[in-house]
Design a protein around this motif. Structure first.
Motif, short mmCIF file in Angstrom:
data_model
loop_
_atom_site.label_atom_id
_atom_site.label_comp_id
_atom_site.label_asym_id
_atom_site.label_seq_id
_atom_site.Cartn_x
_atom_site.Cartn_y
_atom_site.Cartn_z
N UNK A 1 0.93 -1.08 0.02
CA UNK A 1 -0.16 0.04 -0.05
C UNK A 1 0.76 1.29 0.03
N UNK A 2 0.17 2.28 -0.68
CA UNK A 2 1.10 3.55 -0.77
C UNK A 2 0.20 4.67 -0.04
N UNK A 3 0.52 5.39 0.80
CA UNK A 3 -0.07 6.61 1.32
C UNK A 3 0.43 7.67 0.92
N UNK A 4 -0.42 8.68 0.31
CA UNK A 4 0.19 9.93 -0.29
C UNK A 4 -0.39 11.18 0.34
N UNK A 5 0.77 11.95 0.82
CA UNK A 5 0.21 13.21 1.79
C UNK A 5 0.48 14.29 1.04
N UNK A 6 -0.39 15.27 0.77
CA UNK A 6 -0.28 16.40 0.17
C UNK A 6 0.72 17.22 0.92
#
Length: 283
Positions: A143-148
């Motif tokens: 899984x990849x969590x992308x943070x603004x």
């Protein structure tokens, strides 16, 4: 058991913000964070005679610079002086970010990657940088969590999970929805965007399966009567002030399409919502 989380960094403000976000998200958990910098080392043939050891020497110089910057990041982390059960290690790797991350996932058995939505660019017209889209799209086994960029951490008030009810859901694919919902005490809002006013037999079966998979966390179902799924999703998130979106990426080029349209880019700039990318493990 420690969670093993990979934090790629290019030493930009955006990647530092991601490190802080990750620390706060897992503040109550025991975690092992891996700080990874992929540096580029290329030998250019200038057509002149060079010492035989020059390639090795230049490689060592490039790696030393990367490691020195990683040490500075560690110093910044220590200066935060937080009493969290977190450990950090630094890793400087020659190669592209995508290749370095893929190799690292396999060798270290990483269970989650947390990245910024863009690297050392602050261009307002860019919502998701090339590296972020590439990782969301091409990393299939983690899984990849992308943070603004510049997003300050706070527990999400709710997690939006858009679905067509055509996915064959599995608990192991959805475990990170469980994990983050439990970590942050955030309910999950399952969103279906369609002009059709009913589900077919297959969709009803998949919805029932999803209910079984989500048993144990707080969730609700929502139906949005809208033609365009992407626009409908972002309008839903904006109108409710939702603070995280979770996708299951079932096909290639999905994210490039989702975030490349001008209207969606504009909405994305204002929403500033982290995106958690899960994968259909049968792909």
């Amino acid at each position: 058991m420690k969670k093993k989380i990979l934090l790629p960094t290019d030493f930009s403000k955006n990647s530092w913000n991601t490190i802080v976000y990750a620390s706060e998200l897992y503040k109550n958990d025991e975690c092992e964070f891996y700080l990874l910098n992929a540096f580029k080392f290329e030998v250019v043939n200038l057509g002149i005679n060079t010492p035989g050891d020059s390639e090795d020497r230049l490689y060592k110089i490039s790696k030393s610079k990367s490691e020195a910057q990683l040490e500075k990041v560690l110093e910044m982390i220590n200066m935060r002086n937080l009493d969290y059960k977190h450990t950090y290690s630094i890793h400087a790797v020659n190669g592209s970010p995508l290749d370095a991350i893929k190799d690292f996932i396999e060798t270290k058995d990483i269970e989650l990657i947390i990245i910024g939505n863009k690297g050392d660019t602050d261009a307002l017209e860019i919502v998701y940088g090339r590296n972020a889209i590439s990782m969301m799209e091409k990393i299939r086994n983690c899984p990849v969590l992308v943070i603004p960029h510049h997003l300050q951490y706070k527990d999400p008030k709710e997690i939006v999970f858009p679905t067509s009810y055509k996915t064959h859901f599995k608990r192991r694919e959805l475990k990170f929805i469980f994990q983050i919902s439990k970590l942050t005490n955030s309910p999950v809002r399952v969103l279906h965007v369609s002009k059709s006013n009913s589900l077919d037999a297959e969709q009803k079966e998949k919805k029932a399966l999803l209910e079984e998979c989500l048993d144990g966390i707080v969730y609700t179902f929502h139906w949005l009567d809208f033609d365009n799924v992407q626009t409908g999703l972002h309008l839903f998130v904006q109108s409710r002030g939702s603070e995280m979106i979770v996708f299951i990426n079932k096909k290639h080029a999905f994210f490039d399409t989702l975030f490349s349209k001008p209207l969606v880019k504009e909405l994305g700039q204002h929403a500033k919502v982290p995106v958690l990318v899960l994968h259909d493990l049968r792909n």
